[in-house]
Scaffold this active site. Structure first.
Site, PDB file in Angstrom:
ATOM      1  CG  HIS A   1      12.171  -0.835  -5.244  1.00 46.53           C
ATOM      2  ND1 HIS A   1      10.957  -1.030  -5.416  1.00 46.53           N
ATOM      3  CD2 HIS A   1      13.018  -0.690  -6.372  1.00 46.53           C
ATOM      4  CE1 HIS A   1      10.941  -0.972  -6.668  1.00 46.53           C
ATOM      5  NE2 HIS A   1      11.871  -0.783  -7.280  1.00 46.53           N
TER       6      HIS A   1
ATOM      7  CG  ASP B   1       9.230   2.382  -5.477  1.00 46.81           C
ATOM      8  OD1 ASP B   1       8.933   1.781  -4.274  1.00 46.81           O
ATOM      9  OD2 ASP B   1       8.645   1.693  -6.270  1.00 46.81           O
TER      10      ASP B   1
ATOM     11  NE  ARG C   1      -3.774   0.303   0.680  1.00 45.43           N
ATOM     12  CZ  ARG C   1      -5.094   0.412   0.518  1.00 45.43           C
ATOM     13  NH1 ARG C   1      -5.595  -0.440   0.122  1.00 45.43           N
ATOM     14  NH2 ARG C   1      -5.739   1.607   0.885  1.00 45.43           N
TER      15      ARG C   1
HETATM   16  C1  GRF Z   1      10.914  -7.664  -1.743  1.00 44.07           C
HETATM   17  O1  GRF Z   1      11.348  -7.909  -3.017  1.00 44.07           O
HETATM   18  C2  GRF Z   1      10.850  -5.830  -1.470  1.00 44.07           C
HETATM   19  O2  GRF Z   1      11.978  -5.365  -2.169  1.00 44.07           O
HETATM   20  C3  GRF Z   1       9.377  -5.579  -2.214  1.00 44.07           C
HETATM   21  O3  GRF Z   1       8.609  -6.759  -1.828  1.00 44.07           O
HETATM   22  C4  GRF Z   1       9.462  -7.976  -1.624  1.00 44.07           C
HETATM   23  C5  GRF Z   1       8.881  -8.690  -0.176  1.00 44.07           C
HETATM   24  O4  GRF Z   1       9.470  -9.671   0.019  1.00 44.07           O
HETATM   25  N1  GRF Z   1       9.173  -4.246  -1.702  1.00 44.07           N
HETATM   26  P1  GRF Z   1       9.178  -9.988   1.679  1.00 44.07           P
HETATM   27  O5  GRF Z   1       7.715 -10.142   1.760  1.00 44.07           O
HETATM   28  O6  GRF Z   1      10.069  -9.262   2.353  1.00 44.07           O
HETATM   29  O7  GRF Z   1       9.869 -11.808   1.461  1.00 44.07           O
END
Ligand code: GRF
Length: 200
Positions: A109, A145, A91
């Site tokens: 990210h 981002d 979100r």
């Molecule tokens: C990760 O790749 C993060 O960079 C992106 O969402 C993904 C979340 O993965 N924002 P997790 O739930 O931490 O395994």
């Protein structure tokens, strides 16, 4: 110790990296709250297994942004949270939410920002044919981002990589970066223009 909230929507592997760092005494803050906007997020189970972590769900589906954000703020207040770590939280937080919270909000990210913003950044990089991509932890501001960058790690794209191979290698970098970025923020920093400078 500063009190952290980790906000998730799914798997929670970055949450796990933060919990592991805390359990090993490698985190300068305390993970006080794990909050999900999805009641079935597998990551919630990881939080329930950790000692001393409050777990909360604030469903976002079927609610207005305002109602959802009000519920999240209430949890943050109850737990006296100083810093928010977004870890796969699907979100976008409104500018008003960020102002009301007032403290640092971090996000991880899966690309070297400002390249490949938005969803499926690993796939975007693979499709584009870049030879190097990576992971970024940044401060969250009103732009998606787009906030000032705390830490980045480069990840090579190999000819033999499938998009899934690449995503897995980037995830390893995310797990190394996130605890280090939290420590950077808790250790002291200032923002000069877009640049984050360590002050300790
Ligand atoms: C990760 O790749 C993060 O960079 C992106 O969402 C993904 C979340 O993965 N924002 P997790 O739930 O931490 O395994």
């Amino acid at each position: 110790m500063k009190r952290l909230a980790v906000l998730i929507s799914g798997r929670g592997s970055n949450l796990q990296a933060l919990l592991d760092a805390a359990a090993a005494g490698r985190l300068r803050g305390e993970i006080a709250l794990v909050l999900s906007n999805v009641a079935t997020a597998p990551g919630l189970e990881r939080a329930r297994l950790a000692a001393g972590v409050a777990v909360a769900t604030c469903e976002s589906a079927g609610r207005s942004r305002q109602d959802h954000e009000r519920a999240v703020q209430e949890q943050l207040r109850q737990q006296r949270i100083d810093v928010i770590c977004l870890a796969g939280y699907m979100r976008v937080l409104s500018p008003g939410f960020l102002v009301e919270f007032g403290g640092p909000v971090l996000n991880v990210h899966p690309s070297l920002l400002p390249a490949f913003r938005g969803r499926d950044a690993q796939r975007q990089a693979w499709d584009h044919g870049v030879k190097v991509t990576g992971a970024t932890v940044h401060l969250v501001d009103a732009e998606l981002d787009g906030g000032p960058i705390l830490l980045q790690e480069a990840v090579p794209v190999l000819d033999s990589d499938s998009p899934e191979d690449l995503a897995a290698r980037i995830l390893g970098a995310e797990h190394r970066l996130y605890p280090a970025a939290v420590n950077l923020v808790l250790g002291g920093y200032r923002v000069s223009g877009r640049r984050v400078l360590v002050t300790n």
